[in-house]
Enzyme design. Structure first.
Site, mmCIF file in Angstrom:
data_model
loop_
_atom_site.group_PDB
_atom_site.id
_atom_site.type_symbol
_atom_site.label_atom_id
_atom_site.label_comp_id
_atom_site.label_asym_id
_atom_site.label_seq_id
_atom_site.Cartn_x
_atom_site.Cartn_y
_atom_site.Cartn_z
ATOM 1 N N LYS A 54 0.844 -1.205 0.000
ATOM 2 C CA LYS A 54 0.000 0.000 0.000
ATOM 3 C C LYS A 54 0.874 1.248 0.000
ATOM 4 O O LYS A 54 0.619 2.188 -0.758
ATOM 5 C CB LYS A 54 -0.895 0.017 1.252
ATOM 6 C CG LYS A 54 -2.055 -0.939 1.172
ATOM 7 C CD LYS A 54 -2.771 -1.060 2.522
ATOM 8 C CE LYS A 54 -3.906 -2.055 2.416
ATOM 9 N NZ LYS A 54 -4.513 -2.399 3.710
ATOM 10 N N GLN A 98 -5.001 -1.320 9.777
ATOM 11 C CA GLN A 98 -4.932 -2.661 9.191
ATOM 12 C C GLN A 98 -5.578 -3.684 10.135
ATOM 13 O O GLN A 98 -5.259 -3.740 11.318
ATOM 14 C CB GLN A 98 -3.451 -3.016 8.942
ATOM 15 C CG GLN A 98 -3.228 -4.330 8.219
ATOM 16 C CD GLN A 98 -3.736 -4.322 6.783
ATOM 17 O OE1 GLN A 98 -3.587 -3.365 6.049
ATOM 18 N NE2 GLN A 98 -4.357 -5.417 6.391
ATOM 19 N N ASP A 121 -11.343 2.972 4.156
ATOM 20 C CA ASP A 121 -11.783 1.572 4.087
ATOM 21 C C ASP A 121 -13.308 1.481 4.003
ATOM 22 O O ASP A 121 -13.851 0.439 3.664
ATOM 23 C CB ASP A 121 -11.313 0.804 5.338
ATOM 24 C CG ASP A 121 -10.182 -0.169 5.034
ATOM 25 O OD1 ASP A 121 -9.948 -0.457 3.837
ATOM 26 O OD2 ASP A 121 -9.537 -0.635 5.989
#
Ligand code: NAD
Length: 292
Positions: A54, A98, A121
């Site tokens: 990422k 995460q 997200d």
């Protein structure tokens, strides 16, 4: 019939190019650099690989990348402090914590502490609610990537029968909401669905997000249907999806392979969401073709 292969790797490259183009314009015309912060707690090797990837792709698109690595025994309150710092940082437009988090941390509390405007997200309860009510939301990356590929392949999705197999909060449910938003007739199938083969046989679009290697055989697929395989399953030394690729490709009109289908689109959509969040934060026009 042999299905058209939907090349997610190539598609993701075009998404990243669009993102990079938009980032360059933001910088030239407004002096703004979108920033993405990724927070990793602990040393899960798979998460570390994902976070590195990422970071690299964020920088390659011309954006600012911040990685906050915290020890596995970090307390929930310390993590919430880090999230609050990032919420307050005007150079950061996207925040991603995460998952999975260590068991002593309440993941829901942490996700809901992220500023919804920076929740790239799309897991914050406010974004879930906005998506469910058809309002402008931050949309979870994996289903957003699936939607982009479906739109690209079909153009108009209106009136199509779509079956989503799997009802998770990160894939199945938001995928179903997005398809509903496109005016598909949507069925969500799951582990308790009666006669799954018959349900899937009705579908013009099948999205499989189950996590069971090759569980969908070709004879469940209506001839000409589009099959989007979200599954990533390691079987011995290879990766396979949730659909049996060869038999499904023999029936389908179009299909995504594993690897090289949905997977590469997920990070590309994370970058897209970061640019979108940045534009919204500055009251600027959103990048075309990168949102739901
Ligand atoms: P999950 O375990 O949270 O959810 C799986 C869903 O499948 C559940 O809702 C369950 O009801 C359903 N299910 C289980 N057994 C079933 C059965 N026999 N028949 C019908 N439905 C059944 O999984 P998830 O997080 O949604 O992920 C699904 C798959 O997608 C996994 O393989 C995961 O690795 C993959 N995934 C890929 C990406 C990507 O970037 N490509 C992103 C997220 C998840």
């Amino acid at each position: 019939m042999t299905a058209t292969v939907i090349d997610g790797k190539a598609f993701a490259a075009t998404v990243r190019e669009k993102v990079a183009g938009h980032v360059a314009r933001l910088s030239e015309e407004h002096g703004i650099v979108p920033g993405l912060a990724v927070v990793l707690v602990g040393e899960d090797p798979a998460s570390e690989v994902y976070v590195r990837s990422k970071g690299k792709q964020t920088v390659a698109a011309g954006m600012k990348s911040v990685e906050r690595k915290l020890a596995a025994d970090t307390s929930e309150s310390k993590l919430l402090e880090v999230v609050a710092e990032l919420n307050a940082d005007p150079t950061i437009h996207g925040i991603l914590v995460q998952l999975p988090l260590p068991p002593h941390i309440d993941a829901e509390a942490v996700i809901n502490a992220i500023d919804p405007a920076k929740d790239v997200d799309g897991f914050h309860i406010l974004n879930v609610g906005r998506l469910g009510t058809g309002q402008k939301a931050m949309v979870p990356c994996t289903p957003l990537g699936c939607l982009m590929m479906l739109r690209d392949h079909h153009g108009d999705l209106s009136g199509l029968d779509a079956v989503v197999i799997g009802r998770s909060n990160i894939v199945g449910k938001p995928m179903a909401q997005l398809l509903l938003g496109e005016s598909c007739t949507v069925t969500i199938a799951h582990s308790r669905t009666k006669d799954l083969p018959e349900v899937v046989r009705r579908a013009d679009i099948v999205v499989a997000a189950v996590g069971r290697p090759e569980m969908v055989p070709g004879d469940w697929i209506k001839p000409g249907a589009t099959v989007i395989d979200v599954g990533i399953n390691r079987v011995e030394d290879r990766l396979v999806g949730d659909v049996d690729y060869d038999s499904c490709a023999a029936q389908a009109g179009a299909i995504t392979p594993v690897p090289g289908g949905v997977g590469p689109m997920t990070i590309a959509c994370l970058l897209a969401n970061t640019v979108t969040a940045c534009c919204r934060a500055h009251g600027l026009a959103e990048p075309e073709g990168l949102t739901a």
